[in-house]
Design a protein around this motif. Structure first.
Motif, short mmCIF file in Angstrom:
data_model
loop_
_atom_site.label_atom_id
_atom_site.label_comp_id
_atom_site.label_asym_id
_atom_site.label_seq_id
_atom_site.Cartn_x
_atom_site.Cartn_y
_atom_site.Cartn_z
N PHE A 186 52.60 34.29 47.65
CA PHE A 186 51.37 33.78 47.04
C PHE A 186 50.84 34.75 45.99
N ASN A 187 50.91 36.06 46.28
CA ASN A 187 50.32 37.03 45.34
C ASN A 187 51.16 37.25 44.09
N GLU A 188 52.34 36.63 44.03
CA GLU A 188 53.18 36.74 42.83
C GLU A 188 52.97 35.56 41.87
N LEU A 189 52.62 34.40 42.42
CA LEU A 189 52.60 33.16 41.64
C LEU A 189 51.62 33.16 40.46
N PRO A 190 50.40 33.75 40.60
CA PRO A 190 49.48 33.70 39.44
C PRO A 190 49.93 34.55 38.26
N PHE A 191 50.99 35.34 38.44
CA PHE A 191 51.40 36.28 37.38
C PHE A 191 52.80 35.98 36.86
N VAL A 192 53.28 34.75 37.05
CA VAL A 192 54.60 34.41 36.50
C VAL A 192 54.55 34.49 34.98
N GLU A 193 55.72 34.61 34.39
CA GLU A 193 55.85 34.97 32.97
C GLU A 193 55.07 34.07 32.02
N ASN A 194 55.07 32.74 32.28
CA ASN A 194 54.45 31.83 31.31
C ASN A 194 52.92 31.78 31.38
N THR A 195 52.34 32.29 32.49
CA THR A 195 50.87 32.25 32.64
C THR A 195 50.24 33.29 31.71
N LYS A 196 49.44 32.79 30.75
CA LYS A 196 48.89 33.69 29.71
C LYS A 196 47.68 34.47 30.20
N LYS A 197 46.85 33.83 31.04
CA LYS A 197 45.63 34.48 31.53
C LYS A 197 45.55 34.32 33.05
N SER A 198 45.13 35.36 33.73
CA SER A 198 44.92 35.28 35.18
C SER A 198 43.57 35.92 35.51
N ILE A 199 42.73 35.14 36.20
CA ILE A 199 41.36 35.57 36.52
C ILE A 199 41.22 35.63 38.04
N LEU A 200 40.93 36.82 38.57
CA LEU A 200 40.77 36.99 40.01
C LEU A 200 39.29 36.98 40.35
N VAL A 201 38.89 36.06 41.23
CA VAL A 201 37.49 35.94 41.65
C VAL A 201 37.40 36.31 43.13
N ASN A 202 36.79 37.45 43.42
CA ASN A 202 36.69 37.93 44.80
C ASN A 202 35.62 39.03 44.84
N LYS A 205 37.84 44.37 45.86
CA LYS A 205 39.04 44.69 45.08
C LYS A 205 40.29 44.22 45.79
N SER A 206 41.38 44.05 45.00
CA SER A 206 42.67 43.67 45.58
C SER A 206 43.77 44.51 44.96
N PRO A 207 44.96 44.57 45.59
CA PRO A 207 46.06 45.37 45.04
C PRO A 207 46.59 44.83 43.71
N CYS A 208 46.22 43.60 43.36
CA CYS A 208 46.75 42.97 42.15
C CYS A 208 45.77 43.00 40.98
N ASP A 209 44.65 43.69 41.16
CA ASP A 209 43.62 43.70 40.10
C ASP A 209 44.17 44.18 38.76
N SER A 210 45.06 45.15 38.79
CA SER A 210 45.57 45.73 37.54
C SER A 210 46.44 44.74 36.76
N GLN A 211 46.98 43.73 37.45
CA GLN A 211 47.83 42.72 36.79
C GLN A 211 47.00 41.62 36.14
N ALA A 212 45.73 41.51 36.53
CA ALA A 212 44.90 40.39 36.11
C ALA A 212 44.31 40.61 34.72
N THR A 213 44.08 39.51 34.01
CA THR A 213 43.37 39.57 32.73
C THR A 213 41.93 40.00 32.96
N MET A 214 41.35 39.52 34.06
CA MET A 214 39.95 39.79 34.36
C MET A 214 39.71 39.69 35.86
N CYS A 215 38.86 40.56 36.41
CA CYS A 215 38.47 40.50 37.82
C CYS A 215 36.96 40.27 37.89
N VAL A 216 36.57 39.21 38.57
CA VAL A 216 35.16 38.85 38.65
C VAL A 216 34.69 39.03 40.09
#
Length: 366
Positions: A186-202, A205-216
């Motif tokens: 599950f934690n890999e799917l929002p960051f697949v190659e074709n996804t241009k923007k990823s927004i984490l809403v939580n 903090k999470s271990p994937c924050d650095s991969q996200a376009t934005m953390c809210v």
């Protein structure tokens, strides 16, 4: 969630700009939901500081009292308006489907879905099934039914996983709601190659924050309320219905009264207890796990013309009891049908395990 916070406000303005461009260019928005999206429904999160009962540990007959949140219903509305949108969830509470979403990949299955081990047919229930030894809905099949939902640590079902991967390949903007991002795959799917923007809403903090376009740092419902304001729409109210019927079978010496669901293999989970009044005495019906019915039998001399029936609903449904009347006069069908109906307009938090109550949904019941 402090909407006056300048950083949060800046982030929301950026997100509105991203969504505005997505709408202009017909881009695909994908929602990825974790346990946090169900928090205001009364389902506890798994790794949050205020860990309450999770859906995995609730009494099965109380699952139907947990209703879709504002966020679930908002996503369903957006999918209705934009058919390319989709949802991938690590939850198996069924709340996305119950809120009306169609394009959903439930990678850990769904507590409301059962598979027949013999004919391999799949059945999606309106109320959560429970009790062992139940068999397939098809009259010609006696196969045993097994729930499709899996617990953490068990193998992920292949079909929803494949669907989630297919969805992810079409995604331009991923919005992750209420996930700690510590669940494998599950934690890999929002960051697949074709996804241009990823927004984490939580909120945390999470271990994937650095991969996200934005953390809210917001709760899901607060974020989705703001997002829906931008889209200019509101979600539909949620309506829970559960049909049941009470039937009398009159013999020469005994009368049997049965209350059962109006749907095959779906127990009447809204009911707490059932009583009939016979010769001035109240007699409670007993629940049978095997037949999935409330049943009682008593001696009668054939002179009964009616049987008053009182149905008490579980406190989690916050609805008054009702009185029904079984007509036993000659030519009568000896059966009375009723549909329990409960409307929820606002964000709802049941007393199954309350979390972050933001408003009650007590509109009406019948």
């Amino acid at each position: 969630d402090n909407m006056g916070d300048s950083e949060t406000e800046k982030q929301m303005k950026k997100i509105e700009h991203i969504i505005e461009r997505a709408l202009r260019k017909n881009k695909v928005v994908g929602f990825y939901s974790g346990a946090g999206i169900s928090a205001s429904a009364g389902v506890g999160t798994f790794r949050g500081k205020t860990q309450l009962k999770s859906l995995l540990h609730l009494r099965e007959d109380l699952l139907d009292a947990v209703v879709p949140t504002y966020s679930h219903r908002a996503i369903a509305k957006l999918e209705q308006l934009h058919p390319s949108y989709f949802t991938v969830t690590s939850n198996h509470d069924g709340l996305h489907i119950r809120s009306g979403s169609k394009r959903v990949a439930e990678i850990f299955g769904n507590a409301y879905v059962e598979n027949c081990l013999k004919c391999k047919k799949q059945f999606r229930r309106g109320s959560v099934p429970y009790g062992l030894g139940r068999v397939c809905d098809d009259a010609g099949c006696d196969g045993r039914l097994k729930k499709a939902g899996v617990r953490y640590g068990q193998q992920i079902p292949q079909e929803p996983l494949d669907l989630a991967i297919e969805f992810a390949k079409t995604c331009d903007i991923a919005i992750v709601l209420g996930s700690s991002m510590m669940t494998g795959v599950f934690n890999e799917l929002p960051f697949v190659e074709n996804t241009k923007k990823s927004i984490l809403v939580n909120p945390s903090k999470s271990p994937c924050d650095s991969q996200a376009t934005m953390c809210v740092r917001m709760k899901c419902d607060s974020f989705m309320k703001r997002l829906m304001q931008f889209y200019g729409v509101e979600p539909e109210p949620f309506v829970f219905t559960q049909p049941f019927e009470v039937r009398a079978m009159v013999g020469e010496e005994n009368t049997k009264v049965v209350l059962q669901s109006g749907r095959l293999n779906e127990p009447p989970t809204c009911i707490e207890e059932v009583e009939v009044e016979v010769s001035g005495l109240n007699k409670e019906l007993d629940w049978s796990n095997k037949s999935q019915q409330y049943v009682t039998e008593f001696r009668s001399n054939g002179s009964l013309t009616s049987i008053p029936v009182k149905v008490v609903f579980k406190p989690e449904f916050d609805s008054p009891s009702i009185s029904l009347n079984l007509n036993l006069e000659q030519g009568a069908e000896n059966v009375v049908s009723h549909t329990f109906t409960r409307h929820y307009k606002e964000i709802h938090s049941t007393n199954v395990g309350e979390v972050g109550k933001e408003g009650e949904g007590k509109e009406e019941s019948s």
